[in-house]
Design a protein around this motif. Structure first.
Motif, PDB file in Angstrom:
ATOM      1  N   PHE A 153      40.504  32.553  32.254  1.00  8.08           N
ATOM      2  CA  PHE A 153      39.448  33.438  31.791  1.00  8.08           C
ATOM      3  C   PHE A 153      38.946  34.236  32.984  1.00  8.08           C
ATOM      4  CE2 PHE A 153      35.306  34.825  30.399  1.00  8.08           C
ATOM      5  CZ  PHE A 153      35.543  35.179  29.072  1.00  8.08           C
ATOM      6  N   MET A 154      39.177  35.557  32.930  1.00  8.11           N
ATOM      7  CA  MET A 154      38.880  36.406  34.082  1.00  8.11           C
ATOM      8  C   MET A 154      37.501  37.049  33.952  1.00  8.11           C
ATOM      9  SD  MET A 154      41.999  36.088  35.126  1.00  8.11           S
ATOM     10  CE  MET A 154      42.085  37.203  36.501  1.00  8.11           C
ATOM     11  N   THR A 155      36.816  37.076  35.075  1.00  6.48           N
ATOM     12  CA  THR A 155      35.520  37.732  35.085  1.00  6.48           C
ATOM     13  C   THR A 155      35.280  38.374  36.453  1.00  6.48           C
ATOM     14  OG1 THR A 155      33.164  37.359  34.798  1.00  6.48           O
ATOM     15  CG2 THR A 155      34.419  35.475  35.468  1.00  6.48           C
ATOM     16  N   ALA A 156      34.370  39.355  36.475  1.00  7.33           N
ATOM     17  CA  ALA A 156      33.967  40.009  37.736  1.00  7.33           C
ATOM     18  C   ALA A 156      32.676  40.751  37.434  1.00  7.33           C
ATOM     19  CB  ALA A 156      35.037  40.993  38.207  1.00  7.33           C
ATOM     20  N   SER A 157      31.929  41.102  38.464  1.00  9.57           N
ATOM     21  CA  SER A 157      30.648  41.755  38.202  1.00  9.57           C
ATOM     22  C   SER A 157      30.883  43.103  37.510  1.00  9.57           C
ATOM     23  CB  SER A 157      29.884  41.954  39.502  1.00  9.57           C
ATOM     24  OG  SER A 157      30.428  43.057  40.200  1.00  9.57           O
ATOM     25  N   GLU A 158      29.894  43.508  36.716  1.00 11.95           N
ATOM     26  CA  GLU A 158      30.035  44.748  35.938  1.00 11.95           C
ATOM     27  C   GLU A 158      30.253  45.955  36.855  1.00 11.95           C
ATOM     28  OE1 GLU A 158      27.357  45.178  32.356  1.00 11.95           O
ATOM     29  OE2 GLU A 158      26.703  46.863  33.591  1.00 11.95           O
ATOM     30  N   LYS A 159      29.537  45.978  37.983  1.00  9.34           N
ATOM     31  CA  LYS A 159      29.631  47.121  38.895  1.00  9.34           C
ATOM     32  C   LYS A 159      31.044  47.228  39.472  1.00  9.34           C
ATOM     33  CE  LYS A 159      27.201  49.214  42.737  1.00  9.34           C
ATOM     34  NZ  LYS A 159      28.021  48.842  43.900  1.00  9.34           N
ATOM     35  N   ILE A 160      31.588  46.119  39.871  1.00  8.48           N
ATOM     36  CA  ILE A 160      32.944  46.124  40.453  1.00  8.48           C
ATOM     37  C   ILE A 160      33.970  46.547  39.411  1.00  8.48           C
ATOM     38  CG2 ILE A 160      34.763  44.533  41.289  1.00  8.48           C
ATOM     39  CD1 ILE A 160      32.780  43.512  43.262  1.00  8.48           C
ATOM     40  N   ARG A 161      33.806  46.068  38.193  1.00  4.98           N
ATOM     41  CA  ARG A 161      34.747  46.442  37.131  1.00  4.98           C
ATOM     42  C   ARG A 161      34.679  47.940  36.852  1.00  4.98           C
ATOM     43  NH1 ARG A 161      33.699  43.852  32.177  1.00  4.98           N
ATOM     44  NH2 ARG A 161      31.675  43.099  32.784  1.00  4.98           N
ATOM     45  N   ALA A 162      33.442  48.489  36.826  1.00  5.22           N
ATOM     46  CA  ALA A 162      33.288  49.931  36.560  1.00  5.22           C
ATOM     47  C   ALA A 162      33.915  50.743  37.700  1.00  5.22           C
ATOM     48  CB  ALA A 162      31.814  50.269  36.403  1.00  5.22           C
ATOM     49  N   GLU A 163      33.736  50.276  38.924  1.00  2.00           N
ATOM     50  CA  GLU A 163      34.315  50.999  40.077  1.00  2.00           C
ATOM     51  C   GLU A 163      35.835  51.032  39.980  1.00  2.00           C
ATOM     52  OE1 GLU A 163      30.803  49.992  43.283  1.00  2.00           O
ATOM     53  OE2 GLU A 163      32.765  49.001  43.513  1.00  2.00           O
ATOM     54  N   ARG A 164      36.428  49.889  39.615  1.00  2.00           N
ATOM     55  CA  ARG A 164      37.895  49.812  39.497  1.00  2.00           C
ATOM     56  C   ARG A 164      38.401  50.764  38.421  1.00  2.00           C
ATOM     57  NH1 ARG A 164      38.132  43.320  39.106  1.00  2.00           N
ATOM     58  NH2 ARG A 164      37.875  42.804  41.296  1.00  2.00           N
ATOM     59  N   ARG A 165      37.750  50.720  37.282  1.00  2.00           N
ATOM     60  CA  ARG A 165      38.183  51.535  36.136  1.00  2.00           C
ATOM     61  C   ARG A 165      38.004  53.029  36.445  1.00  2.00           C
ATOM     62  NH1 ARG A 165      41.354  52.430  32.445  1.00  2.00           N
ATOM     63  NH2 ARG A 165      40.619  53.233  30.487  1.00  2.00           N
ATOM     64  N   TYR A 166      36.880  53.359  37.113  1.00  2.00           N
ATOM     65  CA  TYR A 166      36.602  54.756  37.454  1.00  2.00           C
ATOM     66  C   TYR A 166      37.702  55.297  38.367  1.00  2.00           C
ATOM     67  CZ  TYR A 166      34.238  58.748  39.593  1.00  2.00           C
ATOM     68  OH  TYR A 166      33.940  60.002  40.061  1.00  2.00           O
ATOM     69  N   ALA A 206      39.454  26.611  29.563  1.00  2.00           N
ATOM     70  CA  ALA A 206      40.059  27.684  30.372  1.00  2.00           C
ATOM     71  C   ALA A 206      39.700  27.537  31.851  1.00  2.00           C
ATOM     72  CB  ALA A 206      39.576  29.032  29.870  1.00  2.00           C
ATOM     73  N   ILE A 207      40.583  28.032  32.694  1.00  2.00           N
ATOM     74  CA  ILE A 207      40.322  28.063  34.138  1.00  2.00           C
ATOM     75  C   ILE A 207      39.669  29.410  34.427  1.00  2.00           C
ATOM     76  CG2 ILE A 207      41.414  28.087  36.424  1.00  2.00           C
ATOM     77  CD1 ILE A 207      43.837  26.600  34.887  1.00  2.00           C
ATOM     78  N   VAL A 208      38.439  29.373  34.938  1.00  2.00           N
ATOM     79  CA  VAL A 208      37.709  30.626  35.172  1.00  2.00           C
ATOM     80  C   VAL A 208      38.112  31.229  36.517  1.00  2.00           C
ATOM     81  CG1 VAL A 208      35.414  31.663  35.416  1.00  2.00           C
ATOM     82  CG2 VAL A 208      35.789  29.811  33.767  1.00  2.00           C
ATOM     83  N   VAL A 209      38.413  32.527  36.490  1.00  2.00           N
ATOM     84  CA  VAL A 209      38.749  33.226  37.733  1.00  2.00           C
ATOM     85  C   VAL A 209      37.757  34.376  37.895  1.00  2.00           C
ATOM     86  CG1 VAL A 209      40.572  34.406  39.037  1.00  2.00           C
ATOM     87  CG2 VAL A 209      41.207  32.729  37.289  1.00  2.00           C
ATOM     88  N   ASP A 210      36.810  34.230  38.827  1.00  2.00           N
ATOM     89  CA  ASP A 210      35.885  35.323  39.121  1.00  2.00           C
ATOM     90  C   ASP A 210      36.466  36.078  40.309  1.00  2.00           C
ATOM     91  OD1 ASP A 210      33.933  37.029  40.067  1.00  2.00           O
ATOM     92  OD2 ASP A 210      32.284  35.654  39.640  1.00  2.00           O
ATOM     93  N   ASN A 211      36.976  37.287  40.034  1.00  2.00           N
ATOM     94  CA  ASN A 211      37.689  37.985  41.101  1.00  2.00           C
ATOM     95  C   ASN A 211      36.853  39.075  41.778  1.00  2.00           C
ATOM     96  OD1 ASN A 211      37.831  40.162  39.336  1.00  2.00           O
ATOM     97  ND2 ASN A 211      39.853  39.612  38.596  1.00  2.00           N
ATOM     98  N   SER A 212      35.514  38.999  41.633  1.00  2.00           N
ATOM     99  CA  SER A 212      34.652  40.016  42.260  1.00  2.00           C
ATOM    100  C   SER A 212      34.972  40.162  43.742  1.00  2.00           C
ATOM    101  CB  SER A 212      33.176  39.633  42.133  1.00  2.00           C
ATOM    102  OG  SER A 212      32.830  39.426  40.799  1.00  2.00           O
ATOM    103  N   ASN A 213      35.182  39.031  44.402  1.00  2.00           N
ATOM    104  CA  ASN A 213      35.415  39.095  45.851  1.00  2.00           C
ATOM    105  C   ASN A 213      36.769  38.532  46.250  1.00  2.00           C
ATOM    106  OD1 ASN A 213      32.769  40.139  46.550  1.00  2.00           O
ATOM    107  ND2 ASN A 213      32.040  38.168  45.774  1.00  2.00           N
ATOM    108  N   MET A 214      37.748  38.744  45.408  1.00  2.00           N
ATOM    109  CA  MET A 214      39.097  38.232  45.713  1.00  2.00           C
ATOM    110  C   MET A 214      40.077  39.390  45.776  1.00  2.00           C
ATOM    111  SD  MET A 214      39.586  35.086  43.101  1.00  2.00           S
ATOM    112  CE  MET A 214      40.544  33.728  43.719  1.00  2.00           C
ATOM    113  N   THR A 215      41.067  39.292  46.644  1.00  2.00           N
ATOM    114  CA  THR A 215      42.137  40.282  46.606  1.00  2.00           C
ATOM    115  C   THR A 215      43.104  39.852  45.501  1.00  2.00           C
ATOM    116  OG1 THR A 215      43.575  39.079  48.103  1.00  2.00           O
ATOM    117  CG2 THR A 215      42.008  40.603  49.125  1.00  2.00           C
TER     118      THR A 215
END
Ligand code: DC
Length: 237
Positions: A153-166, A206-215
Motif C-alpha cells: 500500500f503506497m502513500t506519500a504526502s499530498e504536496k510531494i504527489r502533486a509536485e511529481r504529477r505536475y 498490506a505492507i505500507v510504503v511511504d515514499n515521501s522521502n525515498m528514492t
C-alpha cells in the motif's frame, strides 16, 4: 537472476500519484512478472464515455455507458523500443489520451460506478489467474485479489504527489497550473476513498510504503526484500 514463481499475484494499491506504476513496472521487469495497470482500464472506459458524449458537466449517462461497455476491448502491448506497456482501445493506441487532464478530471466518477467495476474486475481476475502478475490500482489487495501473495500500500504526502504529477504533465507538454494538479489529486483521493463501491482503503495485511522521502531505488530494494521474505516463507510451508 529471476525468481521462480508459481502463479503469483502482487498487489500494489494506494493513493493517486504515489508512483505505484513506476515501482510496479520495475519490479515486473526484475522478477519477470506481467505488469497490469488497472487505472489505465478505468481511464479507457472514461475516454470512451467522453468520446460518446456520455459525461456532461460531471453527470454520467449511466444507461448509455452500460450499453457501450460490451463494445470496449482493452489491450496492453509492450513497446520494446520505448520499454513500456501501452494501452489500446479496440486496437487503437490511446496511451497518451488516457493520461491527459480531460480523462484525469472525470475518471474517478467513472471508477465509482458499480457496473463499470464489475466489468473491469472480472477482466483483472482473469489476467491474474492466467499468469504471474503485479497489478497496480486501488482495490487489488482488498477486492480483486483478497488472497494476493503480497500486498503493498503506497502513500506519500499530498504536496510531494502533486509536485511529481505536475512535473510529469509539464514534461508531456500539457498546460496546467500546480494548483490545478493539486486540486485534482485532492479531489480524486476524496472520491476514491469515499465511494460506495470498493473504496480505496489500506488492507490490514498490506505492507505500507511511504515514499515521501525515498528514492525509487530505495523503494524497489525494500519491496523486493519483502517479496523475497514472503516467497521464502511460502516455500518453507
Ligand atoms: O492509478 P490511476 O490514477 O491511473 O487511476 C485512475 C482512476 O481510476 C483513479 O481515480 C482511481 C481509479 N481506480 C480505481 O478505482 N480502481 C483501480 N483498481 C484502479 C484505478
Amino acid at each position: 537472476m529471476k525468481t521462480e514463481f508459481k502463479t503469483w499475484v502482487i498487489a500494489v494499491d494506494g493513493y493517486s500519484s504515489t508512483g505505484k506504476s513506476t515501482v510496479a513496472k520495475l519490479i515486473a521487469a526484475r522478477l519477470g512478472l506481467t505488469y497490469i495497470d488497472t487505472g489505465a482500464m478505468y481511464r479507457v472506459v472514461t475516454l470512451e464515455a467522453l468520446r460518446r458524449g456520455l459525461i456532461v458537466e460531471g453527470q454520467v449517462d449511466r444507461a448509455g455507458l452500460q450499453s457501450c461497455l460490451k463494445d470496449i476491448r482493452i489491450g496492453f502491448k509492450y513497446n520494446t523500443a520505448l520499454e513500456r506497456y501501452e494501452t489500446y482501445l479496440n486496437g487503437e493506441y490511446v496511451e497518451d489520451q488516457i493520461r491527459g487532464m480531460e480523462v484525469s478530471e472525470q475518471v474517478s466518477v467513472i471508477a465509482a460506478i458499480d457496473f463499470v467495476r464489475i466489468f473491469l474486475v472480472e477482466q483483472q481476475r482473469a489476467m491474474g489467474r492466467k499468469e504471474s502478475v503485479i497489478m497496480d490500482g486501488r482495490d487489488i489487495g482488498s477486492v480483486v485479489f483478497p488472497d494476493a501473495d503480497v500486498k503493498f500500500f503506497m502513500t506519500a504526502s499530498e504536496k510531494i504527489r502533486a509536485e511529481r504529477r505536475y512535473r510529469e504533465l509539464i514534461e508531456k507538454g500539457e498546460t496546467v497550473s500546480f494548483e490545478e494538479v493539486e486540486a485534482n489529486i485532492r479531489k480524486r483521493d476524496y472520491i476514491d476513498s469515499h465511494r460506495a463501491v470498493s473504496p480505496l482503503k489500506q488492507p490490514e495485511d498490506a505492507i505500507v510504503v511511504d515514499n515521501s522521502n525515498m528514492t525509487v531505488e530505495e523503494e524497489i530494494e525494500f519491496m523486493l526484500r519483502k517479496i523475497e521474505e514472503i516467497r521464502q516463507k511460502s516455500t518453507e510451508n
